[in-house]
Design an enzyme around this catalytic site. Structure first.
Site, PDB file in Angstrom:
ATOM      1  N   ASP A  63      34.429  10.736 -40.630  1.00  0.00           N
ATOM      2  CA  ASP A  63      35.140  10.677 -39.346  1.00  0.00           C
ATOM      3  C   ASP A  63      35.291   9.231 -38.891  1.00  0.00           C
ATOM      4  O   ASP A  63      35.976   8.960 -37.915  1.00  0.00           O
ATOM      5  CB  ASP A  63      34.375  11.459 -38.276  1.00  0.00           C
ATOM      6  CG  ASP A  63      34.796  12.922 -38.263  1.00  0.00           C
ATOM      7  OD1 ASP A  63      35.793  13.260 -38.929  1.00  0.00           O
ATOM      8  OD2 ASP A  63      34.128  13.725 -37.590  1.00  0.00           O
ATOM      9  N   ASP A 112      36.920  22.692 -42.596  1.00  0.00           N
ATOM     10  CA  ASP A 112      35.945  21.870 -41.865  1.00  0.00           C
ATOM     11  C   ASP A 112      34.651  22.643 -41.614  1.00  0.00           C
ATOM     12  O   ASP A 112      34.600  23.882 -41.722  1.00  0.00           O
ATOM     13  CB  ASP A 112      36.585  21.458 -40.527  1.00  0.00           C
ATOM     14  CG  ASP A 112      36.006  20.175 -39.951  1.00  0.00           C
ATOM     15  OD1 ASP A 112      34.953  19.725 -40.426  1.00  0.00           O
ATOM     16  OD2 ASP A 112      36.621  19.635 -38.999  1.00  0.00           O
TER      17      ASP A 112
HETATM   18  C1  DGJ Z   1      35.765  16.944 -37.714  1.00  0.00           C
HETATM   19  C2  DGJ Z   1      36.728  16.366 -38.698  1.00  0.00           C
HETATM   20  O1  DGJ Z   1      36.105  15.463 -39.529  1.00  0.00           O
HETATM   21  C3  DGJ Z   1      37.880  15.721 -37.931  1.00  0.00           C
HETATM   22  O2  DGJ Z   1      38.753  15.094 -38.821  1.00  0.00           O
HETATM   23  C4  DGJ Z   1      38.584  16.806 -37.165  1.00  0.00           C
HETATM   24  O3  DGJ Z   1      39.153  17.719 -38.029  1.00  0.00           O
HETATM   25  C5  DGJ Z   1      37.610  17.470 -36.234  1.00  0.00           C
HETATM   26  N1  DGJ Z   1      36.442  17.938 -36.923  1.00  0.00           N
HETATM   27  C6  DGJ Z   1      38.255  18.629 -35.533  1.00  0.00           C
HETATM   28  O4  DGJ Z   1      37.379  19.335 -34.786  1.00  0.00           O
END
Ligand code: DGJ
Length: 767
Positions: free
Chosen positions: A551, A481
């Site tokens: 997200d 991430d």
């Molecule tokens: C952003 C990601 O897109 C989410 O799926 C998750 O992993 C969060 N970060 C965690 O902080």
């Protein structure tokens, strides 16, 4: 085997072609390279594309050439210099020791070879056999400055794609400051194009935008240090009439994950110049005598059959010539991720029931998201401390991973390796690892900061921390991430005069780290992520075969996001999860069927507390999981078509067809329902017109579960039923009526299978 690249010395002509496309350019007087053509295959070239020389006022001439019509300012070129008579946007700008920014290229040499070179330190397309591609390297020189530049062109035999990049060398005696170096340029003569790009925002990535190209220069770019949610590193130039199924499209897909820039300029003569490469914003690179600089590459696809064919070309190329390692052709596991189920509020005991349920429902992997390390209970701390959080895993993470493995599931783990929290041991011990400008408070974003990945020591420190965990062997998958963009672009590892190198060196540092990790752990599946789909680019795909698309897990929002993403990226790379309702991002309530259908149209996963589902919901999820397993290969590796766009109507329709045309999976969505609905149909494409296709059971028809007021069913009309048989020509020409449902966000999934000849014979005999 037919040659892919020819040089005709009589005409000074380079011709790159496979059985479907041609790319032509020539060497003009004085050694200028002139672009001639990119498009459908030309069998024999008769020199008719040479640019007509007309004297245009205020467009000066090439040196002292007597012909006033011969001007760099009008000639369609292959690669332009700067301050040397071409006033259009330049491909290349360098400042020399004497302060001049004059750069003028002339032809020096060329070389044709089989295969495709590796671009050291950069992601790039590759071939497994030399016969799959040929490469032309044209060397241009500037005798005044001592610079030479190689223009690299690799054409693929089986894909309508030419990969282009450039590599500059300093053969002079003084250092040169590079200020801009594009990877490619094409000058089109008088084309009335539209440009398609993929803008967006966090949780709203890659929606398709189509704009007219008018006079002036349009820039599609990222200045955020990554490829970004805001503007994806992809554009397409299309004819006015181009649609999904017909018309010309020129797609440009940049294999890079940092700051990018696409420029499209319509000039005084309505000619269109297109450039793509590293963004010149905040970019400078010191090129010492003897040094070279290699740009990342751009994949240029040509389609004369609309946008679907362009996308299919990119899908095939990325799957076969970008994605590496054992997951290249492998079916991707169906996972459950705990992020939206628990956020940071979890421990081993809370997670185990979710694992148990995942097993019951047939899922294949459990992914532990953010919050398992350091002292991480929220997003304020611990990034950079990749050690197990004992409070949440008193027995160690390995024990929990064992539990997951004993259930027969794989174990996945979240990391955010490029980041640092101020509240972390890493920061307390090594504050200089945090990227910041001298004398300035670095700006935070999500309460976190960026590591100085230009610094080899930082890259190494993170590498060893990850290695400590990965060497234990219990991690099967990593979600990588990145939850903020770069600011305070500065590295103490470079002198003040070279700070313009930091953004590019940052991404080179990340690529280096990734290359080491994926080589050390070839059996780990990587999923890219940057606050959802903030780093969904082809460069990233070289390291990570799949990426979290957004997200935003709302099924309706995903129709737009996944459609836009599919323009440039294969379905096998687009991950999509079923989440809880009301949706955490939009508050919308969609049925579990709709959430399932949309997620099943990508790489399927679940992201909700499975233990909170009702018994009926669990039955349906089990069916989705089993159903998806039976069509997963078709979805992930079949030929994908966009049939209807939610951007243009109340409907969306996507189709997946197997290579042998024996299977087809259709997903349709109707957004809002109306009392007196207009009847609509969906026509399939790409089937065998002579084959008979039977509608197969994939998910059971749960119509009886629903009723609306006076009516016992949500459906006022449901046109086709399991077991019905249609000819391919019928499905493609007549199409099927879309059902009429008394429900918003109604979706359907139809799985058609061609009947085998023996079955048909038996049926005839029986009747
Ligand atoms: C952003 C990601 O897109 C989410 O799926 C998750 O992993 C969060 N970060 C965690 O902080």
């Amino acid at each position: 085997m037919e040659k892919l690249i020819q040089y005709d010395p009589k005409q000074g002509l380079f011709h790159l072609s496979n059985t479907r496309i041609s790319y032509l350019f020539s060497i003009e007087e004085g050694g200028l390279l002139s672009h001639l053509y990119f498009g459908q295959k030309i069998k024999r070239y008769h020199n008719q594309m040479r640019y007509p020389r007309i004297d245009r006022g205020f467009s000066g001439n090439v040196l002292n050439h007597p012909d006033r019509g011969f001007s760099k300012d009008t000639l369609p070129q292959e690669y332009s210099g700067s301050d040397a008579g071409d006033y259009r946007v330049p491909s290349f700008v360098a400042q020399h020791a004497n302060g001049s920014r004059s750069n003028a290229w002339t032809f020096k040499d060329y070389k044709i070879s089989c295969g495709k070179p590796v671009l050291a330190g950069l992601p790039a397309s590759y071939v497994e056999q030399e016969s799959q591609s040929e490469t032309l390297v044209v060397t241009l020189e500037d005798k005044v400055t001592g610079l030479e530049i190689d223009l690299l062109y690799s054409i693929f035999r089986d894909y309508d794609v030419i990969a282009r990049s450039s590599c500059v060398r300093n053969l002079g005696e003084s250092s040169v400051k590079l200020e801009k170096i594009s990877s490619m340029q094409i000058d089109f003569v008088s084309q009335d194009f539209d440009v398609i790009c993929l803008p967006g925002a966090h949780a709203n990535e890659r929606h398709i935008s189509r704009q007219k190209i008018d006079y002036g220069t349009k820039r599609f770019e990222s200045r955020r240090g990554t490829s970004s949610h805001q503007m994806n590193p992809f554009i397409a130039l299309v004819d006015k009439g181009t649609d999904e199924h017909s018309g010309q499209a020129f797609g440009l897909n940049f294999v890079y994950s940092g700051n990018h820039l696409f420029e499209v300029e319509k000039d005084q003569l309505s000619q269109v110049r297109v450039l793509a490469g590293i963004n010149d914003y905040n970019f400078e690179w010191e090129l010492k005598p003897g040094a070279h600089f290699q740009t990342p590459e751009v994949l240029m696809a040509y389609s004369n059959e609309g946008l679907n064919y362009m996308s299919q070309t990119f899908h095939g190329l990325i799957r076969n010539h970008i994605v590496r390692g054992r997951f290249k052709y492998e079916d991707r596991p169906i996972l459950v991720n705990n992020w939206e189920a628990t956020y940071f509020d979890f421990n081993e005991e809370k997670l185990k029931p979710i694992v148990d349920e995942a097993k019951e429902l047939g899922m294949e992997m459990f992914v532990l998201d953010d919050g398992w390390f350091g002292k991480r209970d929220n997003d304020q701390s611990s990034l950079g401390d990749w050690q197990i959080y004992k409070k949440k895993f008193p027995n160690g993470l390995e024990k929990f991973a064992d539990y997951v493995h004993q259930k027969g599931l794989k174990f996945g783990l979240w990391f955010e390796p490029e980041m640092i929290s101020m509240d972390s041991n890493l920061y307390r011990n090594y504050p200089s690892y945090l990227m910041s400008s001298p004398n300035r408070q670095p700006s935070s974003s999500r309460s976190q900061f960026v590591l100085d990945m230009c610094n080899k020591e930082v890259v190494n420190a993170i590498y060893h921390q990850l290695k400590n965990i990965l060497d234990k062997g219990y991690v099967d998958y990593i979600k990588w991430d990145m939850n903020r963009h770069l600011t305070d672009i500065y590295s103490p590892t470079l002198p003040p005069s070279r700070q313009g190198e930091v953004s590019h060196r940052y991404i080179l540092g990340v690529y280096e780290l990734l290359e080491k990790i994926i080589n050390d752990y070839p059996n780990i599946l990587f999923e890219g992520c940057s606050g959802g789909g903030g780093r969904f680019d082809t460069g990233w795909t070289y390291y990570m075969p799949q990426s979290w698309a957004s997200d935003n897990t709302d099924a309706v929002a995903r129709l737009t996001i996944q459609e836009g993403t599919s323009l440039a990226y294969p379905i096998s790379s687009i991950t999509s999860h079923v989440s809880a309702v009301p949706n955490h991002q939009t508050g919308r309530e969609c049925s579990l069927e709709a959430r399932g259908h949309v997620a099943m149209s990508g790489v399927l996963g679940y992201e909700l507390d499975l233990t909170k589902m009702t018994a009926n919901e669990k039955i349906l999820v089990k069916e989705q999981v089993n159903g998806y397993k039976s069509v997963r290969h078709l979805v992930q590796y079949g030929t994908f078509y966009r049939l209807k766009s939610v951007l243009e109507s109340n409907e969306s329709a996507w189709l997946f067809v197997s290579e042998n045309k024996e299977e087809a999976l259709l997903m349709t969505a109707n957004i809002l329902s109306y009392a007196q609905p207009i009847l609509t149909k969906t026509k399939l494409v790409g089937l065998n017109p002579d084959a008979d296709y039977e509608l197969m059971p994939l998910l059971s028809d749960r119509e009886s579960d629903h009723s609306v007021g006076y009516f016992s069913s949500i459906y006022a009309h449901k046109p086709i039923a399991i077991g019905e048989v249609f000819s391919g020509s019928e499905l493609m020409n007549i199409g099927i009526y879309n059902p009429i449902a008394r429900q918003d966000f109604n979706t359907q999934m139809y799985y058609f299978k061609a009947k085998k000849q023996e079955d048909l014979n038996n049926e005839i005999q029986e009747s």
